[in-house]
Design a protein around this motif. Structure first.
Motif, PDB file in Angstrom:
ATOM      1  N   GLU A 386       0.718  28.824   9.233  1.00  0.00           N
ATOM      2  CA  GLU A 386       2.434  28.285   8.366  1.00  0.00           C
ATOM      3  C   GLU A 386       2.376  27.869   7.523  1.00  0.00           C
ATOM      4  O   GLU A 386       2.727  27.802   5.982  1.00  0.00           O
ATOM      5  CB  GLU A 386       3.289  27.697   9.420  1.00  0.00           C
ATOM      6  N   ARG A 387       1.156  27.041   6.891  1.00  0.00           N
ATOM      7  CA  ARG A 387       1.220  26.249   5.458  1.00  0.00           C
ATOM      8  C   ARG A 387       0.134  26.758   4.553  1.00  0.00           C
ATOM      9  O   ARG A 387      -0.218  25.986   3.332  1.00  0.00           O
ATOM     10  CB  ARG A 387       0.617  25.061   6.308  1.00  0.00           C
ATOM     11  N   HIS A 388      -1.218  27.681   5.103  1.00  0.00           N
ATOM     12  CA  HIS A 388      -1.851  27.940   3.583  1.00  0.00           C
ATOM     13  C   HIS A 388      -1.253  29.625   3.906  1.00  0.00           C
ATOM     14  O   HIS A 388      -2.015  29.968   5.354  1.00  0.00           O
ATOM     15  CB  HIS A 388      -3.004  27.499   4.481  1.00  0.00           C
ATOM     16  N   HIS A 389      -1.244  30.675   2.745  1.00  0.00           N
ATOM     17  CA  HIS A 389      -0.512  31.771   3.190  1.00  0.00           C
ATOM     18  C   HIS A 389      -0.524  31.759   1.719  1.00  0.00           C
ATOM     19  O   HIS A 389      -0.033  31.408   0.901  1.00  0.00           O
ATOM     20  CB  HIS A 389       0.428  32.465   4.047  1.00  0.00           C
ATOM     21  N   VAL A 408       2.818  22.123  -0.063  1.00  0.00           N
ATOM     22  CA  VAL A 408       3.062  21.947  -1.630  1.00  0.00           C
ATOM     23  C   VAL A 408       3.771  24.131  -1.671  1.00  0.00           C
ATOM     24  O   VAL A 408       2.822  24.943  -1.419  1.00  0.00           O
ATOM     25  CB  VAL A 408       2.611  22.475  -2.949  1.00  0.00           C
ATOM     26  N   ARG A 409       4.725  24.125  -1.562  1.00  0.00           N
ATOM     27  CA  ARG A 409       5.691  25.882  -1.239  1.00  0.00           C
ATOM     28  C   ARG A 409       5.493  26.097  -2.988  1.00  0.00           C
ATOM     29  O   ARG A 409       6.731  25.580  -3.312  1.00  0.00           O
ATOM     30  CB  ARG A 409       6.265  26.284  -0.285  1.00  0.00           C
ATOM     31  N   SER A 410       5.125  27.533  -3.610  1.00  0.00           N
ATOM     32  CA  SER A 410       5.352  27.525  -4.758  1.00  0.00           C
ATOM     33  C   SER A 410       5.452  29.049  -5.159  1.00  0.00           C
ATOM     34  O   SER A 410       4.708  29.610  -5.087  1.00  0.00           O
ATOM     35  CB  SER A 410       4.194  26.411  -6.333  1.00  0.00           C
ATOM     36  N   THR A 411       6.478  29.714  -6.736  1.00  0.00           N
ATOM     37  CA  THR A 411       6.650  30.641  -6.370  1.00  0.00           C
ATOM     38  C   THR A 411       6.055  30.885  -7.951  1.00  0.00           C
ATOM     39  O   THR A 411       6.630  30.477  -8.456  1.00  0.00           O
ATOM     40  CB  THR A 411       8.078  31.239  -6.337  1.00  0.00           C
ATOM     41  N   THR A 412       4.880  31.887  -7.973  1.00  0.00           N
ATOM     42  CA  THR A 412       4.478  31.391  -8.791  1.00  0.00           C
ATOM     43  C   THR A 412       4.430  32.798  -9.835  1.00  0.00           C
ATOM     44  O   THR A 412       3.757  32.526 -11.286  1.00  0.00           O
ATOM     45  CB  THR A 412       2.829  31.776  -8.590  1.00  0.00           C
ATOM     46  N   ALA A 413       4.947  33.199  -9.734  1.00  0.00           N
ATOM     47  CA  ALA A 413       5.912  34.294 -10.354  1.00  0.00           C
ATOM     48  C   ALA A 413       6.623  35.400  -9.973  1.00  0.00           C
ATOM     49  O   ALA A 413       6.952  35.676  -9.245  1.00  0.00           O
ATOM     50  CB  ALA A 413       4.657  35.526 -10.724  1.00  0.00           C
TER      51      ALA A 413
END
Length: 506
Positions: A386-389, A408-413
């Motif tokens: 759940e924490r790495h995808h 850290v959860r990031s919308t990269t694009a």
């Protein structure tokens, strides 16, 4: 595959750890751990110990395996032992979850169906093994290393457990015991040293199943610790005698990549090694990536199709879901020819996410799907936990790439979504030969949209080390698949192609 009399290791690639094997006539059957995934305990068949085809899962009904959302990743189903005795297949396994413990299931056909579980409340610990004496007594040996007599028909233990042997003095984690009657001796094979770089296989023998046990003077009989061999973490093994009288060892190992300390991303895989005998002790042969073939004719198993069009009435046993797969969360009939997923959790961060995936089995591969998000939001995820995808998803008129790395959860694009169903794509790129430095990533992942003319709009390129066991911890490997995060999402097909002509860094 077979090439000029050789075969390539691993023989079962991807997240397939803790292999246990048995032979019935000319047929070999093998089972592996599955941890938090459902269905549990994949079962394979082979005629040559090299080519394996998955024929089912031993725990494929909610009545057999019901992992609650509270089950942590890398908990769940641990370390089965698969045996054939008195006309039946027996599988004993640990379930680390609420109300779990050790259990036993049986089948007359290893493809299933398997029985409802027999609970074993008198068997503590993990990694249970099952072996029968000449008088029909069943012995259950488990991590520690301890043993208890067992009535496998009822699950009742017959007497108190007793310690047998704990491997090398001071070695951590004596586990994965397997007990065999070979010639005039009983042999006790164990793993020790932990399932990381110090993993090893050791053996002892006795004149009776309950000991006392004498360790092999050459222990450990297999370890790659302290070496630069491309296969590491070797351990958790099982012996099998071939029909021609030769002996073989199946075991787990990993293929770390990149710089230092090395990152393995596919999980612990199943490898094969030859065994000879000297002075009554097994000697394990070289575990090279490519080895001489067994001495019997090859009977190749066709590889699974790269593409699944979801035209059948059931999913292939290779498809797995996170913890459970409720009937109301998926369908092959709501929209014939499509896999329809209905959201539960709101993203792959959620422990109850609606997800259907398969293990990543190749160090380089290309994955694509055609998704219709008209009634929801979902896409493709490359998951370790759940924490790495890494995810590429479509919904609300937008395509986005999301990276979850620890806290850290990031919308990269983000991009506007094309009209109609959208082709999402993930390329996993292996490292370029000779392109090495101490911090070199094990691979790169490119996530984006593929257009109808085949052109690829890459939205993000992400470092693969963050989807590795060395970063995330745990016991599993990458699983790539489809998910629904809101509403209802339909997938027309899923395509997995091994290999990629483009190397990472290019």
């Amino acid at each position: 595959m077979w090439t000029d009399g050789t075969f390539a290791n691993p023989v079962i690639a991807g997240f397939h750890p803790d292999p246990s094997v048995c032979r019935v006539g000319a047929d070999y059957y093998l089972a592996c751990s599955s941890f938090e995934y459902f269905p549990g305990v994949p079962v394979f068949h082979s005629r040559d110990l090299v080519h394996w085809a998955q024929i089912g899962n031993a725990l494929d009904r909610p009545g057999q395996l019901d992992l609650p959302a509270s089950t942590p990743s890398s908990a769940g189903v641990y370390a089965p032992t698969l045996r054939h005795h008195d006309g039946r297949f027996w599988l004993i396994v640990t379930v680390c979850a609420d109300g779990g413990g050790n259990l036993l299931v049986t089948a007359t056909d290893p493809a299933g169906p398997w029985s409802d579980p027999i609970r074993l409340p008198g068997v503590p610990g993990i990694d249970p093994d099952l072996a029968w004496d000449d008088d029909g007594s069943a012995w259950c040996t488990y991590a520690g290393i301890a043993q208890v007599r067992l009535d496998p028909e009822t699950g009742r233990t017959l007497g108190p457990p007793r310690r047998l042997w704990s491997g090398a003095p001071g070695a951590q984690a004596p586990e994965a015991p397997h007990l065999y009657r070979i010639g005039e001796h009983w042999y006790l094979l164990i793993a020790e040293g932990g399932t990381e770089r110090g993993h090893a296989v050791s053996i002892a023998r006795a004149s009776a199943p309950d000991g006392p046990y004498q360790p092999c003077p050459a222990n450990p009989i297999l370890t790659h610790r302290g070496t630069n061999k491309p296969i590491q973490n070797t351990g958790h093994a099982d012996l099998v005698e071939a029909a021609d009288g030769s002996w073989w060892l199946v075991l787990l190992g990993v293929r770390p990549g990149g710089g230092t300390p090395g990152w393995h991303v596919l999980g612990r895989e199943t490898f094969l090694a030859p065994v000879t005998w000297t002075d009554g002790w097994p000697v394990v042969g070289d575990l090279a990536p490519v080895m001489a073939a067994p001495p019997w004719p090859a009977r190749p198993v066709p590889p699974p199709p790269a593409r699944d069009d979801f035209d059948g009435d059931r999913l292939h046993p290779r498809w797995i879901s996170v913890r459970s797969r409720p009937a109301d969360a998926w369908s092959l009939t709501d929209r014939p020819g499509w896999l329809t997923l209905r959201a539960r959790g709101t993203s792959p961060d959620a422990p109850d996410v609606t997800f259907v995936g398969r293990r990543q089995e190749h160090q380089a591969c290309r994955v694509r799907t055609l998704v219709d998000p008209a009634a929801g939001r979902g896409g493709l995820a490359v998951r370790l936990d759940e924490r790495h995808h890494y995810d590429v998803e479509v919904g609300d008129g937008e395509v986005r790439v999301v990276a979850r790395i620890g806290s850290v959860r990031s919308t990269t694009a983000t991009r506007p979504a094309p009209a109609g169903p959208v082709r999402l794509r993930v390329d996993v790129l292996g490292p370029a030969p000779g392109d090495w430095h101490p911090g070199k990533e094990p691979d790169l992942l490119r996530l984006g949209v593929e257009h109808a003319d085949g052109t690829y709009d890459v939205l993000a390129e992400l470092d693969g080390r963050y989807l590795s066991t060395e970063v995330a911890g745990g016991f599993t490997g990458r699983v790539v698949g489809m998910y629904a995060a809101a509403g209802t999402v339909a997938f027309d097909w899923f395509d997995y192609e091994p290999g990629n002509p483009v190397a990472a860094g290019s």
